[in-house]
Design a protein around this motif. Structure first.
Motif, PDB file in Angstrom:
ATOM      1  N   GLU A 455     -10.593  42.504 -81.902  1.00  0.00           N
ATOM      2  CA  GLU A 455      -9.367  42.909 -81.195  1.00  0.00           C
ATOM      3  C   GLU A 455      -8.133  42.358 -81.898  1.00  0.00           C
ATOM      4  O   GLU A 455      -7.130  43.070 -82.082  1.00  0.00           O
ATOM      5  CB  GLU A 455      -9.431  42.409 -79.755  1.00  0.00           C
ATOM      6  N   ARG A 456      -8.196  41.099 -82.300  1.00  0.00           N
ATOM      7  CA  ARG A 456      -7.039  40.468 -82.959  1.00  0.00           C
ATOM      8  C   ARG A 456      -6.777  41.098 -84.325  1.00  0.00           C
ATOM      9  O   ARG A 456      -5.632  41.256 -84.738  1.00  0.00           O
ATOM     10  CB  ARG A 456      -7.274  38.958 -83.097  1.00  0.00           C
ATOM     11  N   TRP A 457      -7.843  41.462 -85.045  1.00  0.00           N
ATOM     12  CA  TRP A 457      -7.644  42.168 -86.313  1.00  0.00           C
ATOM     13  C   TRP A 457      -6.973  43.520 -86.071  1.00  0.00           C
ATOM     14  O   TRP A 457      -6.115  43.950 -86.839  1.00  0.00           O
ATOM     15  CB  TRP A 457      -8.979  42.363 -87.039  1.00  0.00           C
ATOM     16  N   ALA A 462      -2.402  46.906 -87.001  1.00  0.00           N
ATOM     17  CA  ALA A 462      -1.396  47.826 -86.453  1.00  0.00           C
ATOM     18  C   ALA A 462       0.010  47.339 -86.797  1.00  0.00           C
ATOM     19  O   ALA A 462       0.901  48.135 -87.134  1.00  0.00           O
ATOM     20  CB  ALA A 462      -1.567  47.948 -84.944  1.00  0.00           C
ATOM     21  N   GLU A 463       0.213  46.022 -86.757  1.00  0.00           N
ATOM     22  CA  GLU A 463       1.514  45.452 -87.123  1.00  0.00           C
ATOM     23  C   GLU A 463       1.811  45.706 -88.603  1.00  0.00           C
ATOM     24  O   GLU A 463       2.947  46.057 -88.972  1.00  0.00           O
ATOM     25  CB  GLU A 463       1.511  43.947 -86.841  1.00  0.00           C
ATOM     26  N   LYS A 464       0.801  45.573 -89.454  1.00  0.00           N
ATOM     27  CA  LYS A 464       1.021  45.818 -90.883  1.00  0.00           C
ATOM     28  C   LYS A 464       1.357  47.277 -91.144  1.00  0.00           C
ATOM     29  O   LYS A 464       2.167  47.583 -92.028  1.00  0.00           O
ATOM     30  CB  LYS A 464      -0.216  45.387 -91.690  1.00  0.00           C
ATOM     31  N   LEU A 469       6.184  50.996 -93.010  1.00  0.00           N
ATOM     32  CA  LEU A 469       7.205  52.035 -92.852  1.00  0.00           C
ATOM     33  C   LEU A 469       8.604  51.524 -93.173  1.00  0.00           C
ATOM     34  O   LEU A 469       9.548  52.309 -93.281  1.00  0.00           O
ATOM     35  CB  LEU A 469       7.173  52.586 -91.417  1.00  0.00           C
ATOM     36  N   GLU A 470       8.736  50.206 -93.323  1.00  0.00           N
ATOM     37  CA  GLU A 470      10.054  49.626 -93.562  1.00  0.00           C
ATOM     38  C   GLU A 470      10.499  49.847 -95.004  1.00  0.00           C
ATOM     39  O   GLU A 470       9.719  49.654 -95.949  1.00  0.00           O
ATOM     40  CB  GLU A 470      10.038  48.128 -93.262  1.00  0.00           C
TER      41      GLU A 470
END
Length: 651
Positions: A455-457, A462-464, A469-470
């Motif tokens: 779950e933490r991965w 998802a954050e990466k 997109l930045e």
């Protein structure tokens, strides 16, 4: 057979016109250097060494009918070698014969090589397993270099000639970190020896075995302020645990044996310095090369029962234990993972330990600390017991002292180094971990963390994806580079990294599979990645790919070593993250409320530079080029450089 027929004739000129009347030249006949003169229509051959101080007469000139030494102006007749005034300090001459196909010089047949003390010492070094040497041949180490040449010609040693001695010691340090065995770095007296210093300190503070070999001025001029004279034993006293000058009457093979043994067992720097005159001394008939047979005891020591029982009690009571592994556990990960799988507990690594467990293993949680992931920090803080194996509790890693801790290490000085731990267990890591795994019986109280880890991965990945997109239109982001590197890097590569923002991003974003990871840990020396990749290449001998990741600031310190990659056909894949700035320092200046000052850089086109050296090189400036260009990089058979123009603000 006539005396003439006993000589060996060497062609030194194709014809007489090659050397103009009134000129001199240096020529080589066999292993002997000669001064060739053309005077009054005659070609003559003289010993090239002026008897005064060995000046190269072939670099001199004929003035007023005399051959003048270029160093101090001593004169000799260009044909006879006699000195003016009837003095007896003339120069030896050699028979010259002019034939149809050239000018020949006759020399006595070279006698068979007589074994020198350095022959025996190098043989001893090789017997102990030191078979890779990185260094630079120079005027004060020629005898030792010649001994190594003979071993290399027999296929028993590999010598890598580098462009800067600092790269030699970094390469040898990386070799030791990867293998646990020493390589040697090699330099002349004076500046060559002092250039080794940074890489030796890197090895020392990261506990990597390494052997430093330095030339020294001749024994008879030690202490007189001779050219390039430094007291190298004193100079190396702070960095080298074993540190000695080789003397005429030393126990030569024993000295090498002890140097290598100390390096291996203490994981330390050993240094031997060789005065110029000692290097070519004939070995006595009684001097024999040594081997390590029966010289090193087995190291599989078991921990004291009291310590082990204390650790077992803590582990059996814990419901949510977490394992943290450091670089010191790198040769024992199969045992550690077996223990983790019995406990179903998370495994975190230090930054230096990155890659010791795959990020795709169901218990792997990535790197802890400043260069780490939120996954690792989460599981450290959500545990009720830390089992720390082969880690040194550096500030960079940030292992909390607030959670009960078991520490296992084979170095008793590393135990409880910075603060008290509840159970400090001194023992060889694989033996100790096996004992814990076999003796732990209370498993029903353990929480299976696998689903929570997955779950933490998912949250972190998802954050990466969001960060991918930045873009500010000022170059590629670090997350995009390491996202592609995760997808394309060979699974079994040895990866070396520099110091700076590139390293922080590597630790945070790159997801490991079976790769090994090398860095300058406690010293944190900029410039490590490229020379370290050469040490890694020597260690794995084409059995594993090598990938180096460097920032522009660090790379420029040893940029010329790209020529070394080309010379030895080292298929290193070098990724340069170029933001024209010492980005980490700018960041620290801002954090300290200082003005950003003197951190901007002027760089070459690194890809073009690589191509000029003979390597493959490509430079990219747009995100759309990254996937294909990295694929091209890894498709190259030889050394290759991918320069990525990056945004210093997106790390």
């Amino acid at each position: 057979m006539s005396e003439k027929d006993k000589k060996v004739w060497h062609r030194v000129l194709i014809n007489k016109k090659e050397l103009q009347e009134g000129r001199v030249a240096t020529v080589v006949a066999g292993n002997k250097t000669l001064c060739l003169t053309h005077f009054e229509g005659k070609i003559s051959a003289l010993d090239n060494k002026c008897p005064h101080q060995g000046g190269p007469l072939g670099e001199g000139s004929i003035e007023k009918g005399w051959l003048r030494c270029p160093w101090h102006g001593w004169d000799y007749h260009p044909c006879t070698g006699n000195s003016p005034g009837g003095f007896d300090d003339g120069v030896d001459t050699f028979e010259v014969e002019e034939k149809e196909d050239g000018i020949y010089v006759g020399l006595e047949k070279e006698p068979p090589h007589e074994t020198t003390i350095t022959d025996v010492m190098v043989e001893t070094m090789v017997n102990w397993g030191v078979t890779s040497v990185f260094g630079m041949v120079g005027h004060s180490n020629l005898g030792l270099a010649d001994a190594m040449r003979r071993k290399e010609e027999k296929g028993l040693l590999k010598f890598y000639g580098i462009r800067h001695e600092g790269a030699a010691s970094f390469a040898a340090s990386a070799y030791g970190k990867l293998t646990g065995k020493p390589a040697a770095c090699f330099a002349i007296a004076g500046p060559g020896a002092t250039n080794l210093y940074t890489g030796l300190w890197d090895a020392k503070v990261d506990r990597a075995p390494i052997l430093a070999l330095t030339g020294q001025v001749a024994s008879q001029v030690v202490g007189t302020g001779n050219f390039q004279e430094l007291d190298l034993v004193q100079a190396f006293s702070s960095v080298a645990d074993f540190n000695h000058r080789v003397l005429h009457n030393s126990k030569h093979s024993e000295l090498v044996s002890l140097a290598v043994k100390n390096s291996i067992l203490k994981r330390e720097v050993s240094h031997l310095t060789f005065p110029d005159d000692v290097q070519t001394l004939k070995a006595s008939d009684s001097l024999k090369a040594q081997t390590p047979k029966n010289r090193i005891t087995p190291l599989q020591i078991t921990p004291p029962k009291e310590s082990l029982d204390k650790a077992l009690k803590l582990m059996e009571a814990a419901e949510r234990p977490t394992i943290i592994v450091g670089h010191g556990a790198r040769f024992h990960l199969d045992k550690v993972i077996a223990l983790a799988e019995k406990l179903n507990c998370p495994v975190l690594t230090t930054f230096k330990g990155k890659g010791l467990i795959s990020d795709f293993h169901p218990l792997g949680c990535g790197v802890l600390g400043r260069s780490g992931t939120p996954i690792a920090s989460y599981f450290m803080n959500e545990s009720d017991l830390l089992l720390v194996i082969g880690a040194s509790f550096s500030n960079h890693t940030g292992i909390t002292p607030k959670i009960p801790t078991i520490q296992i290490d084979f170095d008793p000085l590393a135990l409880s180094k910075f603060h008290e731990v509840e159970a400090a267990v001194w023992g060889e890591i694989s033996v100790t971990v096996d004992l814990l795994r076999d003796k732990i019986e209370a498993l029903a109280n353990k929480v299976n963390r696998k689903e929570e880890i997955a779950e933490r991965w998912g949250i972190w990945r998802a954050e990466k994806q969001k960060r991918l997109l930045e873009s500010r239109g000022m170059g590629l982001s670090a997350v995009s580079v390491f996202d592609q590197l995760t997808k394309q890097a060979p699974e079994n590569a040895v990866m070396t990294v520099d110091v700076g923002n590139n390293a922080y991003s590597f630790g945070r974003y790159f997801e490991t599979k079976k790769q090994s990871f090398l860095m300058s840990g406690y010293l944190g020396s900029i410039g490590f990645a490229l020379p370290a990749s050469m040490g890694a290449f020597a260690a794995v001998e084409n059995t594993r790919p090598i990938v180096a990741v460097a920032g522009d600031g660090g790379l420029c310190q040893y940029l010329s070593e790209i020529t070394t990659l080309v010379k030895y056909d080292m298929p290193v894949k070098l990724i340069i993250i170029n933001n024209n700035e010492l980005g980490k320092i700018s960041k620290e200046q801002r954090a300290g409320s200082f003005d950003v000052w003197k951190t901007d850089l002027v760089n070459p086109d690194f890809a073009e530079f690589a191509r000029s050296c003979g390597a493959w090189g490509k430079r990219i400036t747009e995100e759309t080029e990254l996937t294909e260009s990295m694929s091209e990089l890894f498709a190259q058979k030889g050394p290759a450089v991918l320069e990525v123009c990056s945004d210093v603000g997106l790390i």
